[in-house]
Scaffold this motif. Sequence first.
Motif, PDB file in Angstrom:
ATOM      1  N   ALA A   1     -28.095 -39.188 -40.526  1.00  0.00           N
ATOM      2  CA  ALA A   1     -29.391 -39.791 -41.032  1.00  0.00           C
ATOM      3  C   ALA A   1     -29.387 -40.943 -42.119  1.00  0.00           C
ATOM      4  N   PRO A   2     -28.448 -40.294 -43.196  1.00  0.00           N
ATOM      5  CA  PRO A   2     -28.225 -41.345 -44.152  1.00  0.00           C
ATOM      6  C   PRO A   2     -27.803 -42.792 -43.855  1.00  0.00           C
ATOM      7  N   TYR A   3     -26.783 -42.829 -43.033  1.00  0.00           N
ATOM      8  CA  TYR A   3     -26.501 -44.192 -42.540  1.00  0.00           C
ATOM      9  C   TYR A   3     -27.327 -44.738 -41.551  1.00  0.00           C
ATOM     10  N   GLY A   4     -27.688 -43.908 -40.598  1.00  0.00           N
ATOM     11  CA  GLY A   4     -28.455 -44.238 -39.733  1.00  0.00           C
ATOM     12  C   GLY A   4     -29.657 -45.010 -40.136  1.00  0.00           C
ATOM     13  N   ARG A   5     -30.151 -44.601 -41.590  1.00  0.00           N
ATOM     14  CA  ARG A   5     -31.533 -45.193 -41.927  1.00  0.00           C
ATOM     15  C   ARG A   5     -31.251 -46.540 -42.325  1.00  0.00           C
TER      16      ARG A   5
END
Length: 478
Positions: A309-313
């Motif tokens: 989620a962090p990099y996907g965001r």
Amino acid sequence: MSIEKTNRETMSRRRMLLHSGSGFGAMALAGMLPQDNAAAAKRSAPSPLAAKLTNHPAKAKSVIFLFMDGGPSHLDTFDPKPALEKLAGKPIPESFGRVITAMGEYDSPILPSPRKWKQHGESGLWVSDWLPHTAEMADELAVIRSCWTNGINHSGGICQMNTGSQFAGRPSLGSWVTYGLGTENENLPAFVVMQEGKGRVINGARNWGAGFMPAIYQGTTMQKTGQPFENLSPPDHVASDQQRRELDFLARLNQRHAAERQDNTDLEARIRSFELAFQMQSHAPEAVDLSQESADTHRLYGLDDDATAPYGRNLLMARRLVERGVRFVQCYHGAGSKWDAHDNIEANHTRMCRGMDLPVAGLLKDLKQRGLLEQTLVVWGGEFGRTPMSEKGDGRDHNPTGFTMWMAGGGVQGGQAYGTTDEVGLHAVEDRLHVHDIHSTVLHLMGVDHRKLVYMHKGRPERIDQNEGRAYTEVVAS
């Protein structure tokens, strides 16, 4: 009374009025200033960020640079070397001479790669089992296996990959792109930087600074949590027209102040930043509002998984920004040298690839299905690679003499590997691309001749490649 004395007293009275605590002095000064609305004139004047013409037809309009902070191992991702298995536990062959690594180790034995390799896509590009999702997009990747740099440590390596120099003071690649091409949306920053994780990239703003260029070309950082841009929302009690009048008055004062300090580009950048911030209040919230995206899109970028989620965001926001005309977006993964793997590379890279692989593949898929990939150049890589010799028994040291980066979209010919390293992956040997060549190639794909993109600094013509680079046109699709 002399003219000199009169001017001195006039300036004294003005400063006294301006600095009076009650604010009445500033009101009086506003009445004394010319009423031709200098701020409005400034806003209507050509912006240094206005879109500019290219030197030749551009393949790409925007760049998304995926920076793996710490140096990923090319030997375990995109550059398979069967010789590592044959030489496992043995010294590097004598033909290489005595190799001393960045951390000062020598005579270290070869460390084999336990990765399983497969050919993917119609092109048959080799990708390891650490990157199953990226492998699905193999036909879009132009994998450059012959990169090299001068920086042997993280500070020098990251600085050079971003600015072309190991030392502070030069503009970043994003600044050169912004200076040369401007932006198609002046209501958003032209150059945006995002960091992932709890750490901070070594050198900080030096990596996205404008160096000796006007500060208007530096990158704008987004926040990791909360509102993406700081101090963007005005107080509830301040109406838009009231804020507009305040900014106009502030601009007049700042311009008078800057007129006597024309060598200080930070003042001009600050003046324009106020205006940009005002415009962003209306445009930025929508641009970074991920709730507008479908549940399928969220899953595509891994927003439903804590690991991705962090990099996907960040990558989903990057797509939304280039979609709206932002010219250059840089997304760091593992900020704080998290890809560094001096020991236990198996655990380190398993974790780092897990957090990066699916979001990166999601970005490529999303850009492609929206028809944006052909006009968006995606660049992937770190500041250097890793050594074929072991460090601390189960890790790999920094390797600036040969490593892998890849490009996708933006007019590159995907599904191929370009250049080679030697039999163990220590040195780039065929079609060697220095950082200067990589920067020149990015500009070429954006329609800019790196030899013609010049900024005069102290009477000296400066270029991104310091007169040493060449555009690697072999990767350009015909």
